[in-house]
Write a protein that holds these residues in place. Sequence first.
Motif, PDB file in Angstrom:
ATOM      1  N   LEU A  10     100.522  33.893  73.125  1.00 27.29           N
ATOM      2  CA  LEU A  10      99.995  33.452  74.436  1.00 27.29           C
ATOM      3  C   LEU A  10      98.552  32.604  73.779  1.00 27.29           C
ATOM      4  O   LEU A  10      97.839  32.894  72.987  1.00 27.29           O
ATOM      5  CB  LEU A  10      99.360  34.625  75.104  1.00 27.29           C
ATOM      6  N   LEU A  11      98.199  31.539  74.580  1.00 31.55           N
ATOM      7  CA  LEU A  11      96.953  30.974  74.566  1.00 31.55           C
ATOM      8  C   LEU A  11      96.069  31.125  75.810  1.00 31.55           C
ATOM      9  O   LEU A  11      96.278  30.841  76.963  1.00 31.55           O
ATOM     10  CB  LEU A  11      96.898  29.617  74.475  1.00 31.55           C
ATOM     11  N   LEU A  12      94.930  32.002  75.758  1.00 32.00           N
ATOM     12  CA  LEU A  12      94.322  32.496  76.845  1.00 32.00           C
ATOM     13  C   LEU A  12      92.828  31.910  76.950  1.00 32.00           C
ATOM     14  O   LEU A  12      92.220  31.927  75.787  1.00 32.00           O
ATOM     15  CB  LEU A  12      94.102  34.144  76.902  1.00 32.00           C
ATOM     16  N   LEU A  13      92.620  31.117  77.860  1.00 29.03           N
ATOM     17  CA  LEU A  13      91.584  30.515  78.135  1.00 29.03           C
ATOM     18  C   LEU A  13      90.494  30.873  79.266  1.00 29.03           C
ATOM     19  O   LEU A  13      91.189  31.176  80.408  1.00 29.03           O
ATOM     20  CB  LEU A  13      91.708  28.954  78.401  1.00 29.03           C
ATOM     21  N   THR A  14      89.444  31.273  79.006  1.00 27.35           N
ATOM     22  CA  THR A  14      88.545  31.745  80.276  1.00 27.35           C
ATOM     23  C   THR A  14      86.916  31.141  79.985  1.00 27.35           C
ATOM     24  O   THR A  14      86.704  30.958  78.709  1.00 27.35           O
ATOM     25  CB  THR A  14      88.171  32.892  80.230  1.00 27.35           C
ATOM     26  N   ALA A  15      86.447  30.493  80.925  1.00 32.95           N
ATOM     27  CA  ALA A  15      85.069  29.883  80.769  1.00 32.95           C
ATOM     28  C   ALA A  15      83.999  31.135  80.721  1.00 32.95           C
ATOM     29  O   ALA A  15      82.913  30.907  80.097  1.00 32.95           O
ATOM     30  CB  ALA A  15      84.566  29.062  81.878  1.00 32.95           C
ATOM     31  N   LEU A  56      89.549  35.614  68.035  1.00 37.60           N
ATOM     32  CA  LEU A  56      88.595  35.187  68.982  1.00 37.60           C
ATOM     33  C   LEU A  56      87.854  33.718  68.541  1.00 37.60           C
ATOM     34  O   LEU A  56      87.378  33.992  67.611  1.00 37.60           O
ATOM     35  CB  LEU A  56      87.599  36.291  69.471  1.00 37.60           C
ATOM     36  N   VAL A  57      88.060  32.727  69.303  1.00 31.43           N
ATOM     37  CA  VAL A  57      87.210  31.464  69.110  1.00 31.43           C
ATOM     38  C   VAL A  57      86.056  31.267  69.890  1.00 31.43           C
ATOM     39  O   VAL A  57      86.485  31.101  71.358  1.00 31.43           O
ATOM     40  CB  VAL A  57      88.268  30.399  69.113  1.00 31.43           C
TER      41      VAL A  57
END
Length: 698
Positions: A10-15, A56-57
Amino acid sequence: ELAKKDDRHLLLLTATPHSGVEESFRSLLGLLRNDFLRLDLKTLGEQQRRSLARHLVQRRRGDVSKWLGEETPFPKRVPPFEETYKLTPEYGALFREVLEFTRETVQLAGLKENRRRVRYWSALALLRCLMSSPAAAVRAFGTRIDDSQAPGADTDDAQVTEQLRQREMLDPIVEGGVLDSNPEHAIEIGSADLSQNDRSKLREYRKRAQVILESGRDPKIERAQQIIGDMLKEGYHPVVFCRFVATATYVAQELEKRLKQRFPDLHAVAVTGETGDDEVREQAVASLAESEKRILVATDCLSEGINLQDEFDAVLHYDLPWNPNRLEQREGRVDRFGQKKSEVRTVVLFSPDNPIDRIVLKVLVQKVREIYSALGIRVSFASDTESVAQALVTSVLESKTPDIDQLGFEFLESDKAKQFMLGLELDAKREEESRTRFAQHAIQPDEVAREIEATDSVLGDPQAVRRFVLDAAQRFGISISPRTRFWLLDPARLPEELKMKLRWQKPVKVVFDSPPPHDVDNAVVLGRNHLFVAHLSDLILGRALNPQNGQENYRCGAAYTNAVQARTGILLLRVRYLLGRRNQPDQFAEEIVTLGYRAESGKLVWLPPNDEDTLRLLEEAQAVGNITDEEKRQRILAALDEVNKSRAELQRIADTRAMELEAAHDRLKQQIGGAKVKATAHPPDILGIYVFLPGGKG
C-alpha cells in the motif's frame, strides 16, 4: 482490512497525519505494521526510531522551502495577527449579567455534582453563543425549555455529559462531523431544573439580545467590517470563520449590507453544515469565486479537507476556537502551496472584555506563535489541551473572585498552566528532533532532479503544454491572446458540454505554470491533465488517426526549409516495454520517442532520442518554398523505405531505452527494496514521419 494482508503493498498519502491526537496517528502507523499501534512516540528508543523511519517519509514545509536550488513559493503570514473590539455599554452589561448568572447556577449550594456538571456545559454554551453574535444569542436564549421535564431525568448519564463537554467546549477535530449548530440540547438539559425566576432571566436576556440585533449596535461586526473592508481594499479575498450557523448567516448578511456601498460588486456567502453535503458546499464556494470582490463566511465545516488557496488569501477568525489545532487548520486553507499571493493575512478577532477568550489567546495561541517565530516549528497540540481548556473555564465559572475583570488571571499562575507551557516547549524540541529522525537522507536532491527531468521528457513539462495548447488552439480557431502575465482564452468555440464542465461562459485568464503570478487574480492553470488540454489532445489524436477530407495529415509531411543543410527525417516512435519481476505478473509500459536522422553520403546518421536540436527543428522549422503533393508523397515514401531498412537500428535504440528504464527501477530498488525489474522492448511503432529538405539559403 486492506492492511491485514501481509503480502499486499500500500502507498498511503495524507496531508495531516498528526492532528494532535496521538491515538489517531498510531492507528495510521498500525496500518504499516501492527506493532506500531503500541509505540509511545514520545519515548522512542533508538531501535524503534530506526524501524519506524524505514516506513515513514516525513516532509514538512521547512524541509522543502528550498528545494532543487529554488525557493518554494510558500506564502508568508503577515501581522497584525490579533485585532480587538470593546463591548458597547449595552452589550457589556448583558455579558456581565449572563456571566454572573451562569456562575451562580454552577456554584449553587446543595447542587448534586452530576447536575453541576450538566449546568456547567449549559452555562458555557450560553456564554459562547452570546459572545459569538447577537443572532446566536437570540437562538440560545430562546431555546425551548420543557417545564414538565423532570430534573435530572436522562440527563445524568455520563455519556451525555461527555458529548456535551466535547461539543460545546473544546472544538474537537472530528472526522466526518460538523459541529456548528447552536447547542440547543446542552441548554435544554442544563436548564431543566432552573427556578421560574431564573427562566424569566433567560427570557429577559433574549429580549435584550434581540434589541441589540435589531439596532445594529454590535461592536464585533462593526470591527469586522473595518478589518474586512481594509482587506478588500488591499486586494485580499477573505474567509471569515465562525463557530455557529446562526453567526455565519448573520455575518454574511451584515458584511455585504455594510460594505456594499463601498464595494458595489461585492458578494458575501455563508457556507455551513446546513448548506448541504460536501459537493454542494464546494459548488457554493466555486460560484462565489467567480466574483471579483468576495467574502466567504464559513463555519468549521470548511476548516478541514478543502483547498481554498486558489480563490482566497486571508482568514478572519470571527470566533476564536479553543482548540489551537482548529485555528491552524482554518489558516491552512489559504496558507498552503499554490497560494497566488506571496503574503496572506490571518487575524484573530477577540474582546479583552471576555476573560475566557483573553486567556485562551494568551495561553494557547500566542505561545504557539512564539515557538514558531523562534524555531520555525508549528506545534500540534496533544489531548491535554482539553484539560487545560477545562481548567481555564473552571477557573472562570467556579472562581469566588467578585471582580469579573480579574477572572482567569489566577489560572495563568496555576501549576496547570505552567506545566502546559513547559510541555509545549518540550514538544517543540521533540518536533525539531523528529525532522532529522524521519528525514530520508538516502534520497539526494540531485537524484530527484534527474528523475523529474526524465519524467518531464516523457510526460511534458509546463513549457511543452504551453506550446501544444497555443499551436492546437490556433489550428482549431480557438482564441488565446497574450497579456502581460497571462493569456486570455475565449471559450466561444468550445462545445457547450465542455464549457459547462469547465464553468467557462466568458473569457478566462489562463497560465501554464503553477502557482500563477501573485498579481493575476482568478487564473486557471492549464496542466497536461486539465480538461481543456485533454479536449485538444483528443481532437488532435482523432484527426491524426482518422483524417477527414480537407484536413491536414498530422502524421507525415515534407517541406523545404532553411533550418537544415542535409535531408533530415524525424520519427515519432511508440516504444512499448514488458516489465517482468520474479513471482509477479508482467506489466506493460509505453512512451513516445522523437528520433531524428540525417542523410549524409548515402548513409543515415542517427541523432540521440529526444535530442533538443531535433525537438527544436520539429517545433520551429519554417517552410521556404512550395512542394507539390506528388513530390511530398514520394519524399515520405522514400523516407519510410529507408527507415524500414533500418529496423535493426530502431530496435537497438528501443533496447537502450529499456536498459535506462531498468536502471531507473534499480535506483528505486536501492531505496525501498523489492524484486529486480527486467524491461524488454517490443519493435517500435512508427506513428509519424516528417522530412525536412534543404531549400532557399539551405
